[in-house]
Design a protein around this motif. Sequence first.
Motif, PDB file in Angstrom:
ATOM      1  N   GLY A   1      62.400  67.428   7.540  1.00  0.00           N
ATOM      2  CA  GLY A   1      62.448  66.266   8.428  1.00  0.00           C
ATOM      3  C   GLY A   1      61.069  65.912   8.954  1.00  0.00           C
ATOM      4  N   ALA A   2      60.966  64.720   9.483  1.00  0.00           N
ATOM      5  CA  ALA A   2      59.679  64.253   9.988  1.00  0.00           C
ATOM      6  C   ALA A   2      59.530  64.557  11.466  1.00  0.00           C
ATOM      7  CB  ALA A   2      59.572  62.746   9.763  1.00  0.00           C
ATOM      8  N   SER A   3      60.608  65.007  12.091  1.00  0.00           N
ATOM      9  CA  SER A   3      60.619  65.132  13.544  1.00  0.00           C
ATOM     10  C   SER A   3      59.771  66.291  14.052  1.00  0.00           C
ATOM     11  CB  SER A   3      62.049  65.337  14.019  1.00  0.00           C
ATOM     12  OG  SER A   3      62.446  66.664  13.735  1.00  0.00           O
ATOM     13  N   GLY A   4      59.443  67.238  13.187  1.00  0.00           N
ATOM     14  CA  GLY A   4      58.687  68.397  13.642  1.00  0.00           C
ATOM     15  C   GLY A   4      59.547  69.461  14.294  1.00  0.00           C
ATOM     16  N   SER A   5      60.845  69.291  14.243  1.00  0.00           N
ATOM     17  CA  SER A   5      61.738  70.327  14.773  1.00  0.00           C
ATOM     18  C   SER A   5      61.573  71.607  13.983  1.00  0.00           C
ATOM     19  CB  SER A   5      63.201  69.890  14.650  1.00  0.00           C
ATOM     20  OG  SER A   5      63.522  68.963  15.632  1.00  0.00           O
ATOM     21  N   ILE A   6      61.836  72.727  14.672  1.00  0.00           N
ATOM     22  CA  ILE A   6      61.824  74.005  13.986  1.00  0.00           C
ATOM     23  C   ILE A   6      63.256  74.497  13.882  1.00  0.00           C
ATOM     24  CG2 ILE A   6      61.115  76.418  14.243  1.00  0.00           C
ATOM     25  CD1 ILE A   6      58.524  75.636  15.097  1.00  0.00           C
TER      26      ILE A   6
ATOM     27  N   LYS B   1      68.056  74.883  16.390  1.00  0.00           N
ATOM     28  CA  LYS B   1      67.155  73.771  16.104  1.00  0.00           C
ATOM     29  C   LYS B   1      66.471  73.365  17.395  1.00  0.00           C
ATOM     30  CE  LYS B   1      67.074  68.906  14.725  1.00  0.00           C
ATOM     31  NZ  LYS B   1      67.824  67.693  14.406  1.00  0.00           N
ATOM     32  N   THR B   2      65.158  73.231  17.367  1.00  0.00           N
ATOM     33  CA  THR B   2      64.484  72.711  18.551  1.00  0.00           C
ATOM     34  C   THR B   2      64.738  71.210  18.615  1.00  0.00           C
ATOM     35  OG1 THR B   2      62.411  72.313  17.383  1.00  0.00           O
ATOM     36  CG2 THR B   2      62.667  74.470  18.429  1.00  0.00           C
ATOM     37  N   VAL B   3      64.996  70.717  19.811  1.00  0.00           N
ATOM     38  CA  VAL B   3      65.279  69.287  19.974  1.00  0.00           C
ATOM     39  C   VAL B   3      64.356  68.710  21.038  1.00  0.00           C
ATOM     40  CG1 VAL B   3      67.691  69.405  19.257  1.00  0.00           C
ATOM     41  CG2 VAL B   3      67.124  69.780  21.654  1.00  0.00           C
ATOM     42  N   GLN B   4      64.238  67.395  21.015  1.00  0.00           N
ATOM     43  CA  GLN B   4      63.415  66.744  22.020  1.00  0.00           C
ATOM     44  C   GLN B   4      64.176  66.636  23.331  1.00  0.00           C
ATOM     45  OE1 GLN B   4      61.797  63.119  20.384  1.00  0.00           O
ATOM     46  NE2 GLN B   4      61.661  64.098  18.369  1.00  0.00           N
ATOM     47  N   HIS B   5      63.402  66.401  24.379  1.00  0.00           N
ATOM     48  CA  HIS B   5      63.956  66.283  25.713  1.00  0.00           C
ATOM     49  C   HIS B   5      65.139  65.312  25.744  1.00  0.00           C
ATOM     50  CE1 HIS B   5      63.100  65.387  30.230  1.00  0.00           C
ATOM     51  NE2 HIS B   5      64.295  65.836  30.002  1.00  0.00           N
TER      52      HIS B   5
ATOM     53  N   ASP C   1      72.294  65.979  12.528  1.00  0.00           N
ATOM     54  CA  ASP C   1      71.324  65.135  13.238  1.00  0.00           C
ATOM     55  C   ASP C   1      71.982  63.969  13.975  1.00  0.00           C
ATOM     56  OD1 ASP C   1      68.735  64.768  14.088  1.00  0.00           O
ATOM     57  OD2 ASP C   1      68.034  63.752  12.273  1.00  0.00           O
ATOM     58  N   ILE C   2      72.907  64.293  14.878  1.00  0.00           N
ATOM     59  CA  ILE C   2      73.651  63.239  15.576  1.00  0.00           C
ATOM     60  C   ILE C   2      73.117  62.969  16.979  1.00  0.00           C
ATOM     61  CG2 ILE C   2      75.775  63.879  14.355  1.00  0.00           C
ATOM     62  CD1 ILE C   2      76.777  64.817  17.205  1.00  0.00           C
TER      63      ILE C   2
ATOM     64  N   ARG D   1      66.628  54.900  20.215  1.00  0.00           N
ATOM     65  CA  ARG D   1      65.605  54.479  19.251  1.00  0.00           C
ATOM     66  C   ARG D   1      64.271  55.112  19.625  1.00  0.00           C
ATOM     67  NH1 ARG D   1      67.215  52.720  15.068  1.00  0.00           N
ATOM     68  NH2 ARG D   1      68.754  54.295  15.522  1.00  0.00           N
ATOM     69  N   LEU D   2      63.760  55.913  18.718  1.00  0.00           N
ATOM     70  CA  LEU D   2      62.448  56.508  18.968  1.00  0.00           C
ATOM     71  C   LEU D   2      61.390  55.432  18.871  1.00  0.00           C
ATOM     72  CD1 LEU D   2      62.265  59.885  17.080  1.00  0.00           C
ATOM     73  CD2 LEU D   2      61.884  59.473  19.494  1.00  0.00           C
ATOM     74  N   LYS D   3      60.481  55.426  19.809  1.00  0.00           N
ATOM     75  CA  LYS D   3      59.453  54.379  19.813  1.00  0.00           C
ATOM     76  C   LYS D   3      58.656  54.350  18.519  1.00  0.00           C
ATOM     77  CE  LYS D   3      58.259  53.459  24.605  1.00  0.00           C
ATOM     78  NZ  LYS D   3      58.286  54.753  25.332  1.00  0.00           N
ATOM     79  N   LYS D   4      58.227  55.541  18.097  1.00  0.00           N
ATOM     80  CA  LYS D   4      57.352  55.552  16.913  1.00  0.00           C
ATOM     81  C   LYS D   4      58.096  55.116  15.658  1.00  0.00           C
ATOM     82  CE  LYS D   4      58.292  60.329  16.023  1.00  0.00           C
ATOM     83  NZ  LYS D   4      58.086  61.611  15.667  1.00  0.00           N
TER      84      LYS D   4
END
Length: 424
Positions: free
Chosen positions: A109-114, A126-130, A363-364, A369-372
């Motif tokens: 994935g492109a998200s950089g999750s580990i 899975k590491t997730v964003q805030h 990946d739900i 919407r992610l800004k980038k």
Amino acid sequence: VGEGGEVTYKKIHTSQIMGSIQLGISHAVGGLASKPERDLLMQDFMTIETTNFYSQGSQLTPAHHYSDFRFKSFAPIAFRYFRDLFGIQPDDFLLSLCNEPLRELTNPGASGSIFYLSADDEFIIKTVQHKEGEFLMKLLLGYYMNLNQNPRTLLPKFFGLYCYICNSKNVRMVVMNNLLPSSIKLHEKYDLKGSTYKRKASKSERSKTVPTYKDLDFLELHPDGIMLEADTYTALIKTIQRDCRVLESFKIMDYSLLVAIHNLDLAAKEEAERRRNNSIGEEDSGEENGAVAGTSSGATAHPPPLVRSRSINRQKLVAHSTALESIQAESEPIDEEDDVPPGGIPARNAKGERLLVFLGIIDILQSYRLKKKLEHTLKAMIHDGDTVSVHRPGFYSQRFQNFMAKQVFRKVPSLSFRPRASNE
Ligand code: ATP
Ligand code: CA
Ligand code: CA
């Protein structure tokens, strides 16, 4: 990032993250034992428990070799209830996650999750964003109302949400069911969305031993799709429909169907080939490991299999979690193969080769919407003709279902529709 334990996430060595979260989970789940089972209350969906782990230890926490850290356990009582729903005993959960080192997976994935995998293959961290963590907290009550009514689902099962804090860096993570067995070779792997806009694996992804392909690659490699027996097909498509309805009700989009294929016929060929090479090798050079021919696990070609705490044929620890159980299909079990993990869906490809399919929706949590990604999103919307924003979750879900039902999976009356290879 690199080989040899140099991997970092937010500049923290992942070996330190792994070790620390094992301590944290151990403490969080172990500590629940003192809290009696009871019905869930509304507040259980909002509680956050925080514990400090000083390296010299404290009355509550053990000493350890990592930097001081803080560990948060989100909605611990609610997650205990969900683990219970899937038959996971606290001791088993801890044995799986905390007793042996975790394995780090490479993430396409492109998200950089580990991603970390438990040694027994049951759980993925899975590491997730805030934002994703926040979203899961908001989702929890309604999501689990659905799971409670219907545990047979391809939706991800979340068994815990935690945050590891070190040097004011936050690493949030979810514990989920693992969909893919690591004890057998997965010959092909796809991350499918039903979209065709830029849905092609990158060059660097393709160069991996088992690349994660995307929609356009699938159409190229399987123009005739993957054949399923009628009942299995119907069960699968119904499950996908029901799951999509749930996701749509939460306005969730951008999820994928992860599809991994073990090709039984190809595996048999590879095994025969390997044995042939092995015996040639032994005649010529007399390899030092005098393994008995035929039982050797090919020490030269593959690393030795990891010792597992559970036999791969045993029922999975997490109830209703194999692909077959998730779709409630009772397909004929695969005979003769004793060393394939349970629960793969029997299928065939257009060549008539026998397949086992492992799958689930992933990946739900990325419903916002992610800004980038906004630019990509806009272009994709125009490309897909999906421009009316209020209808987007419905559009996404419908296209997803159509793609799976029409392009990816095809219904055949019976899987024995082709004669077996003559020498079997
Ligand atoms: P993206 O860039 O798409 O946002 P991400 O970091 O959010 O990526 P996912 O899309 O969730 O990651 O998953 C990436 C890969 O990790 C999948 O293609 C799959 O190979 C693996 N994976 C994810 N979830 C699971 C699971 N539950 N079981 C097994 N493998 C998984
Ligand atoms: Ca994601
Ligand atoms: Ca994804």
